[in-house]
Scaffold this motif. Structure first.
Motif, PDB file in Angstrom:
ATOM      1  N   ASN A  14      73.702  30.743  30.980  1.00 24.35           N
ATOM      2  CA  ASN A  14      73.910  30.525  32.411  1.00 24.35           C
ATOM      3  C   ASN A  14      75.017  31.414  32.952  1.00 24.35           C
ATOM      4  O   ASN A  14      74.909  31.960  34.050  1.00 24.35           O
ATOM      5  CB  ASN A  14      74.216  29.049  32.694  1.00 24.35           C
ATOM      6  N   LEU A  15      76.092  31.571  32.204  1.00 25.82           N
ATOM      7  CA  LEU A  15      77.162  32.482  32.618  1.00 25.82           C
ATOM      8  C   LEU A  15      76.639  33.916  32.687  1.00 25.82           C
ATOM      9  O   LEU A  15      76.973  34.672  33.605  1.00 25.82           O
ATOM     10  CB  LEU A  15      78.353  32.400  31.665  1.00 25.82           C
ATOM     11  N   ASN A  16      75.807  34.294  31.728  1.00 23.40           N
ATOM     12  CA  ASN A  16      75.231  35.633  31.716  1.00 23.40           C
ATOM     13  C   ASN A  16      74.332  35.840  32.934  1.00 23.40           C
ATOM     14  O   ASN A  16      74.332  36.920  33.542  1.00 23.40           O
ATOM     15  CB  ASN A  16      74.449  35.856  30.423  1.00 23.40           C
ATOM     16  N   GLN A  17      73.593  34.819  33.309  1.00 19.19           N
ATOM     17  CA  GLN A  17      72.739  34.910  34.494  1.00 19.19           C
ATOM     18  C   GLN A  17      73.591  35.126  35.752  1.00 19.19           C
ATOM     19  O   GLN A  17      73.241  35.928  36.613  1.00 19.19           O
ATOM     20  CB  GLN A  17      71.898  33.640  34.635  1.00 19.19           C
ATOM     21  N   GLN A  18      74.713  34.433  35.844  1.00 22.36           N
ATOM     22  CA  GLN A  18      75.617  34.643  36.975  1.00 22.36           C
ATOM     23  C   GLN A  18      76.158  36.073  36.967  1.00 22.36           C
ATOM     24  O   GLN A  18      76.264  36.704  38.015  1.00 22.36           O
ATOM     25  CB  GLN A  18      76.777  33.641  36.927  1.00 22.36           C
ATOM     26  N   LEU A  19      76.487  36.566  35.787  1.00 20.37           N
ATOM     27  CA  LEU A  19      76.992  37.930  35.642  1.00 20.37           C
ATOM     28  C   LEU A  19      75.956  38.953  36.108  1.00 20.37           C
ATOM     29  O   LEU A  19      76.281  39.898  36.836  1.00 20.37           O
ATOM     30  CB  LEU A  19      77.360  38.163  34.178  1.00 20.37           C
ATOM     31  N   MET A  20      74.716  38.752  35.729  1.00 18.34           N
ATOM     32  CA  MET A  20      73.645  39.658  36.154  1.00 18.34           C
ATOM     33  C   MET A  20      73.447  39.578  37.673  1.00 18.34           C
ATOM     34  O   MET A  20      73.231  40.599  38.332  1.00 18.34           O
ATOM     35  CB  MET A  20      72.347  39.338  35.428  1.00 18.34           C
ATOM     36  N   TYR A  21      73.551  38.390  38.234  1.00 21.05           N
ATOM     37  CA  TYR A  21      73.434  38.230  39.685  1.00 21.05           C
ATOM     38  C   TYR A  21      74.512  39.043  40.394  1.00 21.05           C
ATOM     39  O   TYR A  21      74.225  39.771  41.347  1.00 21.05           O
ATOM     40  CB  TYR A  21      73.546  36.747  40.066  1.00 21.05           C
ATOM     41  N   LEU A  22      75.758  38.913  39.935  1.00 23.09           N
ATOM     42  CA  LEU A  22      76.855  39.651  40.558  1.00 23.09           C
ATOM     43  C   LEU A  22      76.648  41.155  40.462  1.00 23.09           C
ATOM     44  O   LEU A  22      76.895  41.886  41.420  1.00 23.09           O
ATOM     45  CB  LEU A  22      78.194  39.298  39.902  1.00 23.09           C
ATOM     46  N   GLY A  23      76.207  41.623  39.303  1.00 16.82           N
ATOM     47  CA  GLY A  23      75.957  43.048  39.136  1.00 16.82           C
ATOM     48  C   GLY A  23      74.912  43.556  40.107  1.00 16.82           C
ATOM     49  O   GLY A  23      75.086  44.587  40.760  1.00 16.82           O
TER      50      GLY A  23
END
Length: 94
Positions: free
Chosen positions: A74-83
């Motif tokens: 889930n944290l990785n998904q947020q990271l990809m969203y921000l990118g």
């Protein structure tokens, strides 16, 4: 400019949690869940999309009930969203 700084700080914090988990299998669950929740509060457009996806696929569970791997995902998904968000904003601002 504050939003750019906040996003950069969030990216660094998420990246640190994710890489530490991948490298050593360690996760401070409380810190990871706090960062996830803070992100959702500061990015309402993101959590709206996540809630919509959960309603469609019926796959929403409280973070506290998730495995360490799922929290990191889930944290990785947020990271990809921000990118992606920052890339699009950069292209729009030329």
């Amino acid at each position: 400019m504050d939003k750019v700084f906040d996003d950069a700080k969030t990216i660094a914090e998420h990246y640190k949690i994710i890489t530490e988990y991948r490298a050593a299998g360690r996760l401070d669950r409380e810190d990871a869940i706090r960062k996830y929740t803070e992100f959702n509060r500061s990015h309402p457009e993101y959590i709206t999309a996540v809630n919509l996806q959960g309603a469609v696929f019926h796959n929403v569970a409280p973070m506290e009930n998730l495995s360490d791997w799922d929290i990191v995902a889930n944290l990785n998904q947020q990271l990809m969203y921000l990118g992606g968000k920052n890339l699009l904003e950069g292209l729009q601002n030329g």
